[in-house]
Structure formats: structure tokens, C-alpha cells
Scaffold this active site. Sequence first.
Site, PDB file in Angstrom:
ATOM      1  N   VAL A 137       0.873  -1.198   0.063  1.00 32.70           N
ATOM      2  CA  VAL A 137      -0.149   0.228  -0.090  1.00 32.70           C
ATOM      3  C   VAL A 137       0.675   0.914  -0.356  1.00 32.70           C
ATOM      4  CG1 VAL A 137      -1.735   1.304   0.759  1.00 32.70           C
ATOM      5  CG2 VAL A 137      -1.489  -1.002   1.520  1.00 32.70           C
ATOM      6  N   LYS A 210      -5.912  -1.234  -3.182  1.00 31.30           N
ATOM      7  CA  LYS A 210      -5.199   0.173  -2.008  1.00 31.30           C
ATOM      8  C   LYS A 210      -6.473   0.854  -1.386  1.00 31.30           C
ATOM      9  CE  LYS A 210      -0.965   1.378  -4.932  1.00 31.30           C
ATOM     10  NZ  LYS A 210      -0.732   2.772  -5.268  1.00 31.30           N
ATOM     11  N   GLY A 312       8.719   2.856  -7.328  1.00 27.84           N
ATOM     12  CA  GLY A 312      10.126   3.201  -7.495  1.00 27.84           C
ATOM     13  C   GLY A 312       9.891   2.042  -6.376  1.00 27.84           C
TER      14      GLY A 312
END
Lengths: 440, 440
Positions: A137, A210, A312
Site C-alpha cells: 500500500v 489499495k 519506485g
Amino acid sequence: MTQPQTTTQAITVALLGGGTVGSQVARILTEDADMLAAKAGAPLRLAGVAVRSTDRRRDYQLPKGMYTTEAEPLIDGADIVVELMGGIEPARTLIEQALRDGKAVVTGNKALLARHGEELSAIAAEHGAQLAFEAAVAGAIPILRPLRDSLSGDRVTRIMGIANGTTNFILDRMDSAGADFADALAEAQELGYAEADPTADVEGHDAAAKVAILATLAFGTDYSIDEVSCEGITQITAADSAAAADAGYVIKLLGIAERRTGQDGAEGAVLRVHPTMVPREHPLAAVRGAYNAVYVEAENAGELMFYGPGAGGAPTASAVMGDVVSVAERLVRGGPARVRTSIASLPALDAEEAHTSVMVVLTVADAPGVLRRVAGVFEGHGVSIEAMRQNSATAEGESEVQLRIITHHARQRDLDATVEELRDLDVVRGVVSVVRVEGK
Amino acid sequence: MTQPQTTTQAITVALLGGGTVGSQVARILTEDADMLAAKAGAPLRLAGVAVRSTDRRRDYQLPKGMYTTEAEPLIDGADIVVELMGGIEPARTLIEQALRDGKAVVTGNKALLARHGEELSAIAAEHGAQLAFEAAVAGAIPILRPLRDSLSGDRVTRIMGIANGTTNFILDRMDSAGADFADALAEAQELGYAEADPTADVEGHDAAAKVAILATLAFGTDYSIDEVSCEGITQITAADSAAAADAGYVIKLLGIAERRTGQDGAEGAVLRVHPTMVPREHPLAAVRGAYNAVYVEAENAGELMFYGPGAGGAPTASAVMGDVVSVAERLVRGGPARVRTSIASLPALDAEEAHTSVMVVLTVADAPGVLRRVAGVFEGHGVSIEAMRQNSATAEGESEVQLRIITHHARQRDLDATVEELRDLDVVRGVVSVVRVEGK
């Protein structure tokens, strides 16, 4: 200073997946071994990485012998299994097998958790195995522990999250540069913020997964992604964005989970993802580009916000490693695993039960009685108007004006019915924009 | 849904302190008993409240028999001791005694932890007792678990916090209303945001205690408040605030803890509290009024921010209750207590080792060669200039101009020496403002 008590017995980690995040996890396990050993209380030893092809060059390259296409033997020899393959299968089967063997599992697989989190938690509980998933999440934002532990003596009433960096980047470009959706998407793709097939992001599916996981933690009830009503940003136009800006708002794709009382008087939760106008002075409005943020309202704590990079390799690997160290610490220390149990039953309500407000921009005939008739439509559905503003004529010399109406909170079904009726009203020439508003 | 496994054996809570936060803890323990029992796995029973006077009316009034002036018998009968008295004694002695008896302790006492945290942690570890203190830092903002657990696989490089709501309110008023310090303080006192004796807040002592605790968690090394260099906001003038605004910044009282390499080449930590200019677009700049925020930079996670109410009865009680439930859960579940151990040794460095930048505003003679001479002073101390701007004459017809200089990062000692020399330079008529800058 107390010296760390490092046992000589190493804890073995099996890594499933050698992609962007997996490579960063391999790097941290290798380069920061001393720090990790001190924090976990025992050295962490990477046993190998299960990948689809052992020939591919990785972002962080381990010796060739560390890669294998055979996940199962790797798992068999491990104390902790880190699953970063993504997708439902074979991740699900491998995780289940590891948990049944009592192994600790750390995963960042939100698609899997949003569909099968309840089963996996039950298997973990049954076998006394640890299951950790902070990275699933909002990337590196530490949000699961705050929701699960820090707020465990409080009652969360609402969560609003900017849970997808791709759409946040696109909406940001539409807001700041006046770009339209297609151009902003193309720019995001060029910069690597959006995939070639951006469906999961722009249609809100990623955010919906999420929301299901966040709501499960916040409300102590298991939710599936199928219970999240989901509307993406593909219908947002440059005109919507401009109208929002003109009214002092900014459009964000929000994932929202809130306690509501349903029509039958019973408490439940409404889970939804949709483009939402938030006031420019709201903390969520300042969340720019590829950053994520989760805004939490709780009865006693009040308003909290958690902000950080939403994706990322290195940031997500940081979240994974936080779980790995916590899980390893418990293995070293001993004691029963902490298991997730549902402690409440707050059923998911239909999204039409949501209370929200909308901004409606209409082009109407510039004639007497128009305002009264438009206002009458709102009144007829029990929707009260917070602000109405008439702009100057839309095109020179024409007998048209624009009306901008912001409502008070009302039931989604009543707002929908209002807009339907406005579309059919003879004095309404066009509905320019309809966007929901939160955080006023 | 799995039903919660509630044991019939209640967990007994002794509450020390019946003030603003204590009253809210008593309320939550009473009103939310069912929710807490479900989350903790056992009912939590409030045994009583130790207070100085049993006659005082409380914000949340329990039956009279619940109050006692005798803390020790109350502690003797308890499983969990919640200390909300504040101050060093008798809190310290009572907590030590409880920990030695193996009881779990939850405290919100930042003054005590910032001075004696290391000893208390050692006693807890020795006796296998739990010691929890989320409420001691930044009120309701869940920051200790993220730092301790979520980032345990990462390396925190810097923390910058707005850790005091009173000073944030005052600086906010100075920024938004152009008020001077004395007027903004008077307003804060009228509204109840500042105490009659505001010393601990405006001199930065409260923020310094929080920096010591945050740094201890972030860097795995025990720090005391005495290792935090501390400068309050009493010297900040309306002119400083206006100069900052003019340059696109806002002044905040920041508590900063960062890894640095000292003069001898060894790694250490610089801990400091001082008024700091941050760019208006920085996430910390948007933290208004009595809110707090902690901004964290970590090697892999990147930039994170945690935002929420920094004080107040109910928000602080939420943080206390999160600890109480977590501690109770572990008592129910069994297994060894999680103890804080120092895992690194990052000694506190002198604040002169800090790297920062400053904005200096000078009134100088409007004559040839002045810019060159001023620039020469910076150069002489190895401080490079990022931006220099000459404003129009300060008073009509006079031969003076204002110079605004923002430096690049440099050592604090070199910046100090630069400003000293500027004060003595014959072409400098006056130093209008010197404020440190971070977050550029």
C-alpha cells in the site's frame, strides 16, 4: 550503550522476483548486511532469487548462481519468503505453501492481497506464521503500522488517499499546465511514470486494490477489491480541471473508505475511488507529481496525514525491508506471531450510500426564471446548494450563461438523480462538468 | 470473519494523572470498552486514577471512588501503568518501580524520556517489561512505530520536525498577519494555545526534548536533551518574517536531527532546534496553526512526512491508547517484551558542525565597491553565495540600500564567522535579519 545481541544463526531469506523492487531488496540485503544484522538481532542471508529467466541483466546484479527459475526449493530452505513477483499466480500458491510450512512471508503484492488477503491471513493465523505487507500500500509510506497499531485505541472514521502516482502526475499536469488528459498521459508515458498500457492506473483499479487493503486495516473487517466502487480519470477534461481551479479546488483521484449508516440504519463502510475536487488549502491538494498521501480521520486523533513516494524501486524496497527486519526480529526473539484478525463487522455498503457533494457546471439559457428552475431541480431531490455562481456569457452575443453550483453533502443517489434531471431540463443547454467534492 | 479471542481475564490499568490527557484516557477506557476489548483480546479494566487532589472536578468525571492520592497501591494491583503526570518526579520513581515489578508502562512524558529515557529503557529490558511512549512525541502523530519498525530496514539520514504547536501558531500569525512576536504570543495566550509562562515553548525546550526522542529512535543511539542545541523564536522580528516572505520562504521553528561527518572524519549526529526558513512549496511550509509534522529523509524511502495535531487531550489520548492496546495485546498473546536497544553509536556532534545555509539581510552604503567587499567577506570564510539581491533604497533620498543574500550550505561555524565580520564591515550600516534556511 547496550550492544546488539546478534545470534550466530543466520536467518535465510528467499526472494521471489528480480524486477525493479526485487533488485533493490537484493542490493539492500547485500550492501547493508551489517546494519540489518544489528537491527534484526541476527544476520540475514539471501539464499537466492527466483526469476523467470536467469539470463536477464538485473538493476542490481548478484552472482549468476544466486538466480534460479525454481522457486519451490528456494522456499523450502528459507525462514522468510519475500514475494515481489506480482500478479495472482504463481504468487498465491507459493505464499500459501510457505505459510502452511510456518514460514514468515513478506509481500508487496497488492493485487493478490486485495483479492485473497482474507484467505492468506487465515492460513497464516492457522499455522502461526507471520504475514507482512507494508509495501502493498502506498509504496514507502509507513501507513499499515500506524493504522493497525498506533490507532488501535481509536476509531477511524474516514480515509482519503492519493494512492496512485501515475494518475496524480497526470492530474497535476492538467491542473498546472492546462493539458488535456491524452496529452498528460502521453507525457507521463514518455517520462516513465505511466505504463504502455495504463489501464490499471487510469481506470483506478490500482487505487481500488489499495483502498480495499487500507479499509481492511482501518475498520478491522476484510474487504475485497470487488467491494470498491471504481471510477477512473479518463473522463476528466481540461474543462473540468479549469472549472475546479476557478472555484479554488484541484482534482485528485482519491480512494475513500468511510463509516456510514446505511438505509436500514445499520453501520457499514462505503469504499470508492473517483476523481474528486479538494480545496487548494487542504493538505491533500499539496501532494504533487508522483507522491502519494493518505489522509486519516479518527474520532480522537482528529486529522492525520502520511506522505511519501508512492512507488519506485528503492522506496518500495525500504517498505519491504522494514517488514523483513520486523519479521526477523520476532523470529530471533521468539514468541507467537502477530496475526491479523477481523475484530469488527462493518459490511461494505453500496456506493450509492456515499455522502458527498458535487460541483456542477451548466450552460443555461440567459432568461428570466432559469435560476429558479435549476435550483428547483436540486430542491426536488433534497439536495441543498452551498454556492451558486453565474459566469458571464459563454460566447459573445449569445444568450447563454454558465452556472457553477456546489452542493452540500447529500446521498450519491440523490446527486445522480439531480444531474440526470438537469440534463433533460429545457433551459439547460449543456452539462459542462460534474465532479465530486470532498474536504470542504 | 474470525471472531476475536477474548479471554475472560481482564487486564488492569492504573492511570497516573487526571489532567487534560488523563481525563480523555479515562473516557476512552470507559466509553469504548467493547472496542478496546476486541482489539486487545481481553477487557481493559481501569482500576483507578492517581491524582494530587481527589476533590478537583475533571474534564471527564469518574465515580469519586476511582480517584486516589496514593499512586503506589494502585500500581501494585495493575498490569499496565499509564503515566500522564508530567515532570520528572514522582513520575520517574513510580515508572522505575513499575518496570522493576515487570509491569508494562505507557507514558507520554517527554521531559522525563528526553533526560532519563536510556535508564528507563535499560530497566525495562532488564526486567522484561514493556515501555511504550508514542504520546511523548508530536502528540497524536504516529511517528515512533514508523521510525522504529517501518524504517528498520533503511537508514534515516535526516529528520526535520515542526514539533511544537504553540510556536507554529505564533510564527503563522507573524507570517499571515504581519504581527510581531509579542502580539502573536499574546493572541496565542488568549486563545489558550500558549501557557501564561510560555518559556518551554518559545525558547524551544519542548521541541528539543522531542528531537532527542526522535533522534534516539531514528539513529538507534541514546540522546539526551542536553545534546540538542536550542534556539527559540523570541528574537524573530516582524522584519525577519517579512524578509522571508519576500524571498518566497516561511519561518518555522524546526527540530532537526541529521547524520553528519565531524571534523575528525567520524560519523555523528547533529541535533538542533532553531527558527528556520523553508521554501513555501516545501511540505513543511503548509503545516499551519497548532498542527505538527515530522519530515523524514531516508536513504531508500526518500522523503516522507507525518502530519497531525501536535497536542490536545483527545489526540494525545489516542496515541496513549494505541500504546495501551498494543501492550495489552502482547500481554494476552504472551512472548517476550520488545525492548529498545541501542544498535548504533552515532555520537552527538557540536552544533557548530551543522551544515546549513542562511539568509542575511543587510543595510549597506549605496557606493561603488560595496557588493564586492560584502561578497569578499563570504568568500573569505569559504561560504558561497547562492543568490544576492539588491533592494531599492531603504529610505527615500538616503544613500543606503538593502542587500539580501542567501548562501549555499556551509558549516555553521563559518556562517557565524561570516556574519560577525559583516557586522564590523564599515560599509555595512546594519544587519537586518539572519535566519537559517533548510529544504531548498
